[in-house]
Scaffold this active site. Sequence first.
Site, PDB file in Angstrom:
ATOM      1  N   SER A 144      -4.000   8.146  20.804  1.00 18.02           N
ATOM      2  CA  SER A 144      -3.928   8.066  19.146  1.00 18.02           C
ATOM      3  C   SER A 144      -4.157   9.392  18.941  1.00 18.02           C
ATOM      4  O   SER A 144      -4.851  10.353  19.779  1.00 18.02           O
ATOM      5  CB  SER A 144      -5.041   7.155  18.555  1.00 18.02           C
ATOM      6  OG  SER A 144      -5.145   7.254  17.165  1.00 18.02           O
ATOM      7  N   TYR A 157     -14.282   5.328  17.352  1.00 17.24           N
ATOM      8  CA  TYR A 157     -12.712   5.129  17.788  1.00 17.24           C
ATOM      9  C   TYR A 157     -12.196   6.435  18.405  1.00 17.24           C
ATOM     10  O   TYR A 157     -11.534   6.176  19.468  1.00 17.24           O
ATOM     11  CB  TYR A 157     -12.075   4.667  16.589  1.00 17.24           C
ATOM     12  CG  TYR A 157     -10.613   4.576  17.060  1.00 17.24           C
ATOM     13  CD1 TYR A 157     -10.290   3.253  17.743  1.00 17.24           C
ATOM     14  CD2 TYR A 157      -9.436   5.297  16.729  1.00 17.24           C
ATOM     15  CE1 TYR A 157      -8.637   3.133  17.806  1.00 17.24           C
ATOM     16  CE2 TYR A 157      -8.188   5.161  16.716  1.00 17.24           C
ATOM     17  CZ  TYR A 157      -7.724   4.057  17.595  1.00 17.24           C
ATOM     18  OH  TYR A 157      -6.382   4.052  17.675  1.00 17.24           O
TER      19      TYR A 157
END
Length: 251
Positions: A144, A157
């Site tokens: 990501s 995250y």
Amino acid sequence: MKDAFGTPQSLLVLGGTSEIGLATARRLIARRTRTVWLAGRPSPALETAAAGLRALGAEVRTVAFDALDPVAHEEKLGKVFAEGDIDMVLLAFGVLGDQAHDEEQPLSAVRIAQTNYTGAVSAGLVCAKALQEQGHGSLVVLSSVAGERARRANFIYGSSKAGLDAFAQGLGDALHGTGVHVMVVRPGFVRSKMTTGLPEAPLATTPEAVAAAIETGLRRRSETVWVPGTMRFVMSALRHVPRPLFRRLPV
């Protein structure tokens, strides 16, 4: 083995209900992929996903897999590879979490880290070893852009994805020259169930767009894929913003 066009004929999706994973499977089935394994926790959603892919003409099997149970990874995934060569493994599982809640509940934060990083390290190494033993194949890892630089809004995250990204890059270097191709995919904000209800970030994308980028990356044997491609330049700029200024940015 991959066909003459570089399309994998067999695919293992780790995270069998992942929207990006299923979009990728559908795209590859429309080309030449004929055998698909969906690995995930046994559930009606997993069986529904398998049925949907079967309707497209592929042979689809499911295998029980839990990122939080690394002790079982070698046995569960070993059974898949024992059935025949796998041309492509897509590591597509992960959880976003709730930053505010997870800061207050450390065990929730640990679960995110265990899923996104520890579980991925375990499954990644098991699959990498199997691919190396068969002498060919691609391991595609969904990272990501959040892993490029930890942001206040989602550093739990983001840090888990940063660890995964670094692991995958190192694994790719370790496997260089073995016939195994490792590709790291860095999407930005993806419109999916995972992000439902969240404010949409600039340059938002879709599971289908990520799937298209994965297919192109496979054909080119890319090592890193950004989705959309302009995220490469955005994140490069953000990476070099001085920290006092970075703290003030609405990111």
